[in-house]
Enzyme design. Structure first.
Site, PDB file in Angstrom:
ATOM      1  N   GLY A   1       0.748  -1.295  -0.084  1.00  0.00           N
ATOM      2  CA  GLY A   1      -0.052  -0.003   0.072  1.00  0.00           C
ATOM      3  C   GLY A   1       0.856   1.297   0.041  1.00  0.00           C
ATOM      4  N   THR A   2       2.140   1.127   0.226  1.00  0.00           N
ATOM      5  CA  THR A   2       2.955   2.463   0.247  1.00  0.00           C
ATOM      6  C   THR A   2       4.337   2.266  -0.208  1.00  0.00           C
ATOM      7  OG1 THR A   2       4.147   1.581   2.378  1.00  0.00           O
ATOM      8  CG2 THR A   2       1.953   2.757   2.484  1.00  0.00           C
ATOM      9  N   GLY A   3       4.975   3.237  -0.564  1.00  0.00           N
ATOM     10  CA  GLY A   3       6.375   3.041  -0.818  1.00  0.00           C
ATOM     11  C   GLY A   3       6.815   2.326  -2.119  1.00  0.00           C
TER      12      GLY A   3
ATOM     13  N   ASP B   1      -1.606  -8.482   9.188  1.00  0.00           N
ATOM     14  CA  ASP B   1      -0.255  -8.418   9.900  1.00  0.00           C
ATOM     15  C   ASP B   1       0.291  -9.524   9.634  1.00  0.00           C
ATOM     16  OD1 ASP B   1       1.628  -8.033  11.863  1.00  0.00           O
ATOM     17  OD2 ASP B   1       0.512  -7.005  13.342  1.00  0.00           O
TER      18      ASP B   1
ATOM     19  N   SER C   1      14.757  -1.744  23.812  1.00  0.00           N
ATOM     20  CA  SER C   1      14.189  -2.797  24.407  1.00  0.00           C
ATOM     21  C   SER C   1      14.032  -3.946  23.780  1.00  0.00           C
ATOM     22  CB  SER C   1      12.756  -2.383  25.101  1.00  0.00           C
ATOM     23  OG  SER C   1      11.831  -2.365  23.902  1.00  0.00           O
TER      24      SER C   1
ATOM     25  N   TYR D   1      22.819  -4.066   3.405  1.00  0.00           N
ATOM     26  CA  TYR D   1      23.506  -4.492   4.431  1.00  0.00           C
ATOM     27  C   TYR D   1      23.101  -5.818   5.065  1.00  0.00           C
ATOM     28  CZ  TYR D   1      19.418  -2.233   6.988  1.00  0.00           C
ATOM     29  OH  TYR D   1      18.092  -1.783   7.309  1.00  0.00           O
TER      30      TYR D   1
HETATM   31  C1  HXC Z   1      13.425   2.782  19.510  1.00  0.00           C
HETATM   32  C2  HXC Z   1      11.406   2.170  18.958  1.00  0.00           C
HETATM   33  C3  HXC Z   1      11.358   3.052  17.993  1.00  0.00           C
HETATM   34  C4  HXC Z   1      12.482   4.079  17.611  1.00  0.00           C
HETATM   35  C5  HXC Z   1       9.581   1.873  18.188  1.00  0.00           C
HETATM   36  N1  HXC Z   1      10.547   1.701  19.115  1.00  0.00           N
HETATM   37  N2  HXC Z   1      10.036   2.848  17.450  1.00  0.00           N
HETATM   38  N3  HXC Z   1      12.600   2.024  19.991  1.00  0.00           N
HETATM   39  N4  HXC Z   1      13.637   3.888  18.668  1.00  0.00           N
HETATM   40  N5  HXC Z   1      12.421   4.650  16.541  1.00  0.00           N
HETATM   41  C6  HXC Z   1      10.010   0.504  20.325  1.00  0.00           C
HETATM   42  C7  HXC Z   1       8.833   0.947  20.942  1.00  0.00           C
HETATM   43  O1  HXC Z   1       9.277   2.003  21.964  1.00  0.00           O
HETATM   44  C8  HXC Z   1       8.326  -0.266  21.652  1.00  0.00           C
HETATM   45  O2  HXC Z   1       9.087  -0.988  22.656  1.00  0.00           O
HETATM   46  C9  HXC Z   1       8.777  -1.277  20.465  1.00  0.00           C
HETATM   47  O3  HXC Z   1       9.644  -0.859  19.779  1.00  0.00           O
HETATM   48  C10 HXC Z   1       7.378  -1.639  19.550  1.00  0.00           C
HETATM   49  O4  HXC Z   1       6.812  -0.363  19.146  1.00  0.00           O
HETATM   50  P1  HXC Z   1       5.405  -0.094  18.529  1.00  0.00           P
HETATM   51  O5  HXC Z   1       5.187   1.287  18.053  1.00  0.00           O
HETATM   52  O6  HXC Z   1       4.335  -0.509  19.687  1.00  0.00           O
HETATM   53  O7  HXC Z   1       5.488  -1.210  17.271  1.00  0.00           O
HETATM   54  P2  HXC Z   1       4.613  -1.066  16.198  1.00  0.00           P
HETATM   55  O8  HXC Z   1       3.226  -0.364  16.227  1.00  0.00           O
HETATM   56  O9  HXC Z   1       4.349  -2.760  15.821  1.00  0.00           O
HETATM   57  O10 HXC Z   1       5.259  -0.605  14.717  1.00  0.00           O
HETATM   58  C11 HXC Z   1       6.325  -1.275  14.300  1.00  0.00           C
HETATM   59  C12 HXC Z   1       7.308  -0.309  13.956  1.00  0.00           C
HETATM   60  C13 HXC Z   1       7.209   1.115  13.216  1.00  0.00           C
HETATM   61  C14 HXC Z   1       8.688  -0.909  13.273  1.00  0.00           C
HETATM   62  C15 HXC Z   1       8.014   0.354  15.436  1.00  0.00           C
HETATM   63  O11 HXC Z   1       7.951   1.650  12.894  1.00  0.00           O
HETATM   64  C16 HXC Z   1       6.356   0.607  12.017  1.00  0.00           C
HETATM   65  O12 HXC Z   1       5.092   0.311  11.734  1.00  0.00           O
HETATM   66  N6  HXC Z   1       7.293   0.416  10.922  1.00  0.00           N
HETATM   67  C17 HXC Z   1       6.534   0.059   9.648  1.00  0.00           C
HETATM   68  C18 HXC Z   1       7.125   0.855   8.320  1.00  0.00           C
HETATM   69  C19 HXC Z   1       8.655   1.171   8.224  1.00  0.00           C
HETATM   70  O13 HXC Z   1       9.308   0.695   9.282  1.00  0.00           O
HETATM   71  N7  HXC Z   1       9.220   1.155   7.132  1.00  0.00           N
HETATM   72  C20 HXC Z   1      10.718   1.340   6.876  1.00  0.00           C
HETATM   73  C21 HXC Z   1      11.214   0.412   6.214  1.00  0.00           C
HETATM   74  S1  HXC Z   1      12.914   0.650   5.601  1.00  0.00           S
HETATM   75  P3  HXC Z   1       8.829  -0.581  24.093  1.00  0.00           P
HETATM   76  O14 HXC Z   1       9.934  -1.326  24.809  1.00  0.00           O
HETATM   77  O15 HXC Z   1       8.717   0.743  24.476  1.00  0.00           O
HETATM   78  O16 HXC Z   1       7.295  -1.388  24.549  1.00  0.00           O
HETATM   79  C22 HXC Z   1      13.799  -0.501   5.680  1.00  0.00           C
HETATM   80  C23 HXC Z   1      15.228  -0.591   5.134  1.00  0.00           C
HETATM   81  C24 HXC Z   1      15.708   0.769   4.612  1.00  0.00           C
HETATM   82  O17 HXC Z   1      13.425  -1.731   6.105  1.00  0.00           O
HETATM   83  C25 HXC Z   1      17.254   0.847   4.206  1.00  0.00           C
HETATM   84  C26 HXC Z   1      17.523   2.266   3.652  1.00  0.00           C
HETATM   85  C27 HXC Z   1      18.898   2.183   2.791  1.00  0.00           C
HETATM   86  P1  NAP Z   2       7.447   1.583   3.648  1.00  0.00           P
HETATM   87  O1  NAP Z   2       6.535   2.399   2.840  1.00  0.00           O
HETATM   88  O2  NAP Z   2       7.387   1.919   5.132  1.00  0.00           O
HETATM   89  O3  NAP Z   2       7.035  -0.031   3.631  1.00  0.00           O
HETATM   90  C1  NAP Z   2       6.694  -0.929   4.447  1.00  0.00           C
HETATM   91  C2  NAP Z   2       5.592  -1.512   4.264  1.00  0.00           C
HETATM   92  O4  NAP Z   2       5.391  -2.558   5.210  1.00  0.00           O
HETATM   93  C3  NAP Z   2       4.173  -0.512   4.679  1.00  0.00           C
HETATM   94  O5  NAP Z   2       3.418  -0.821   3.420  1.00  0.00           O
HETATM   95  C4  NAP Z   2       3.833  -1.189   5.830  1.00  0.00           C
HETATM   96  O6  NAP Z   2       2.192  -0.995   5.749  1.00  0.00           O
HETATM   97  C5  NAP Z   2       4.143  -2.831   5.772  1.00  0.00           C
HETATM   98  N1  NAP Z   2       4.074  -3.357   6.997  1.00  0.00           N
HETATM   99  C6  NAP Z   2       4.934  -2.931   8.246  1.00  0.00           C
HETATM  100  N2  NAP Z   2       4.655  -3.961   9.117  1.00  0.00           N
HETATM  101  C7  NAP Z   2       3.763  -4.914   8.582  1.00  0.00           C
HETATM  102  C8  NAP Z   2       3.066  -5.969   9.266  1.00  0.00           C
HETATM  103  N3  NAP Z   2       3.233  -6.255  10.358  1.00  0.00           N
HETATM  104  N4  NAP Z   2       2.273  -6.626   8.448  1.00  0.00           N
HETATM  105  C9  NAP Z   2       2.101  -6.285   7.104  1.00  0.00           C
HETATM  106  N5  NAP Z   2       2.553  -5.294   6.620  1.00  0.00           N
HETATM  107  C10 NAP Z   2       3.551  -4.524   7.423  1.00  0.00           C
HETATM  108  O7  NAP Z   2       8.989   1.566   3.223  1.00  0.00           O
HETATM  109  P2  NAP Z   2       9.706   1.351   1.999  1.00  0.00           P
HETATM  110  O8  NAP Z   2      10.902   1.983   1.897  1.00  0.00           O
HETATM  111  O9  NAP Z   2       8.667   1.278   0.717  1.00  0.00           O
HETATM  112  O10 NAP Z   2      10.380  -0.104   2.136  1.00  0.00           O
HETATM  113  C11 NAP Z   2       9.880  -1.389   1.367  1.00  0.00           C
HETATM  114  C12 NAP Z   2      10.906  -2.400   1.513  1.00  0.00           C
HETATM  115  O11 NAP Z   2      11.970  -1.919   0.941  1.00  0.00           O
HETATM  116  C13 NAP Z   2      11.040  -2.966   2.732  1.00  0.00           C
HETATM  117  O12 NAP Z   2      11.309  -4.460   2.834  1.00  0.00           O
HETATM  118  C14 NAP Z   2      12.361  -2.486   3.115  1.00  0.00           C
HETATM  119  O13 NAP Z   2      13.289  -3.029   4.080  1.00  0.00           O
HETATM  120  C15 NAP Z   2      12.966  -2.123   1.708  1.00  0.00           C
HETATM  121  N6  NAP Z   2      14.105  -1.240   1.520  1.00  0.00           N
HETATM  122  C16 NAP Z   2      13.923   0.037   1.440  1.00  0.00           C
HETATM  123  C17 NAP Z   2      15.000   0.743   1.157  1.00  0.00           C
HETATM  124  C18 NAP Z   2      14.552   2.442   0.994  1.00  0.00           C
HETATM  125  O14 NAP Z   2      15.446   3.007   0.613  1.00  0.00           O
HETATM  126  N7  NAP Z   2      13.355   2.774   0.864  1.00  0.00           N
HETATM  127  C19 NAP Z   2      16.046   0.350   1.101  1.00  0.00           C
HETATM  128  C20 NAP Z   2      16.424  -0.817   1.208  1.00  0.00           C
HETATM  129  C21 NAP Z   2      15.431  -2.047   1.427  1.00  0.00           C
HETATM  130  P3  NAP Z   2       1.178  -0.852   7.218  1.00  0.00           P
HETATM  131  O15 NAP Z   2       1.851   0.045   7.889  1.00  0.00           O
HETATM  132  O16 NAP Z   2       0.016  -0.693   6.667  1.00  0.00           O
HETATM  133  O17 NAP Z   2       1.212  -2.309   7.784  1.00  0.00           O
END
Ligand code: HXC
Ligand code: NAP
Length: 284
Positions: free
Chosen positions: A18-20, A67, A107, A149
């Protein structure tokens, strides 16, 4: 860069669709004739995205919230998509969670959160669909989005690095084990491709994003279409002999970091004139 029917009628499930980047890949798959199913936690966002994608490209985007940390929800998601389309041809494991932090500040719940989404979630989707394909006696294609990485590790995103390394190990392992069922599995390791989801959590200060640019030899970030092109290629029939591969798409970023003298690529001609003159004096 492709024939318009490259993915004609292929049913492709995209987690985090749905995103990105997941959305960007889905958009291209639709253009190339595929039937898409997108899944993630936020149903409303998925529905809005699906409507926009269909309005822009035609075709069909089916929505099934899930999820990926919940194995029962993964089964329900696959049931729903299979019932809707009658089959699934490919899985794009793209959902992820990540944020930057000194590891000693995390944590155990923070560690679990990332490992559960990236490693367990990817494994649950892979396992559930793999079992279905094997039981039905037909194969399919799986593609996992990791990161550069996954190979090298990275400071300050350690749960993500550990989880993505696990996904890469799973990719290479199952590529061998499940080939006999006609299932292929590959990975893509992207470098920086700005998305709100990644940038808000990994580059929360714009200065970090500026610095990130200097690490890429091409001096730019990736554009989403470039990644989508690679994904489409790796899911197309014509690439079916590629199995267990991880393709890096990062403008040379990780090699520059590993390259002993790669950092010299910022020097000017004048600085090089000076350095050359000095090095010619060596031993004199
Ligand atoms: C430290 C953190 C934190 C942060 C959350 N936590 N964010 N700790 N720094 N920034 C801790 C919280 O305090 C909590 O611990 C625990 O993690 C769970 O947090 P929740 O918010 O309850 O988790 P949840 O609602 O399940 O959300 C998951 C999430 C969130 C990962 C924390 O960011 C998310 O929904 N992300 C999805 C999208 C995403 O991350 N996209 C990026 C992908 S990019 P405690 O102990 O307080 O309970 C990627 C590669 C990129 O993967 C590479 C680039 C080159
Ligand atoms: P993003 O938009 O945040 O995408 C992450 C997606 O994962 C969101 O759509 C999120 O949707 C979904 N997601 C997270 N937790 C989930 C769960 N528990 N169950 C189901 N869906 C979940 O970030 P992005 O940059 O497009 O990343 C996409 C992929 O590329 C990831 O695998 C990331 O590691 C990889 N990647 C990205 C980069 C970059 O530069 N952007 C670089 C290297 C690798 P909901 O929140 O609705 O669940």
């Amino acid at each position: 860069m492709f024939q318009a029917n490259l993915l004609q009628d292929k049913v492709i499930v995209i987690t985090g669709g749905g995103t990105g980047l997941g959305r960007a890949m889905g958009e291209l798959f639709l253009e190339l004739g595929a039937k898409i199913a997108i899944t993630s936690r936020r149903e409303e966002l998925l529905r809005k995205t699906a409507d926009e994608m269909m309005a822009a490209h035609g075709g069909e985007v089916f929505v099934m919230p899930c999820d990926v940390r919940d194995p029962a929800a993964v089964e329900t998601m696959l049931d729903g998509i299979s019932a809707h389309y009658g089959r699934i041809d490919a899985l794009l494991n793209n959902a992820a969670g990540n944020f930057i932090s000194p590891t000693e500040r995390l944590s155990h719940r923070a560690v679990d959160t990332v490992l559960n989404i990236v490693l367990h979630g990817t494994f649950y989707c892979t396992l559930a669909l793999g079992k279905r394909w094997i039981a039905a006696g037909h194969g399919g294609r799986m593609l996992n989005i990791v990161t550069t990485y996954a190979e090298t590790g990275s400071a300050f995103v350690v749960p993500s690095a550990a989880a993505k390394a696990g996904v890469l190990a799973m990719t290479r392992s199952l590529a061998v084990e499940w080939a006999r069922y006609g299932i292929t599995m590959n990975a893509i390791a992207p470098g920086p491709f700005p998305t709100p989801g990644a940038w808000e959590r990994l580059m929360p200060d714009p200065k970090l994003a500026e610095e990130a640019l200097t690490r890429v030899p091409l001096r730019r970030v990736g554009n989403h279409t470039e990644l989508a092109n690679l994904a489409a290629y790796l899911l197309a029939d014509g690439s079916a002999f590629i199995n267990g591969e991880c393709v890096t798409i990062d403008g040379g970023e990780w090699l520059r970091g590993a390259s002993e003298f790669g950092y010299l690529d910022t020097l000017t001609d004048g600085q090089w004139d000076d350095l050359t003159a000095r090095s010619k004096q060596a031993g004199r």
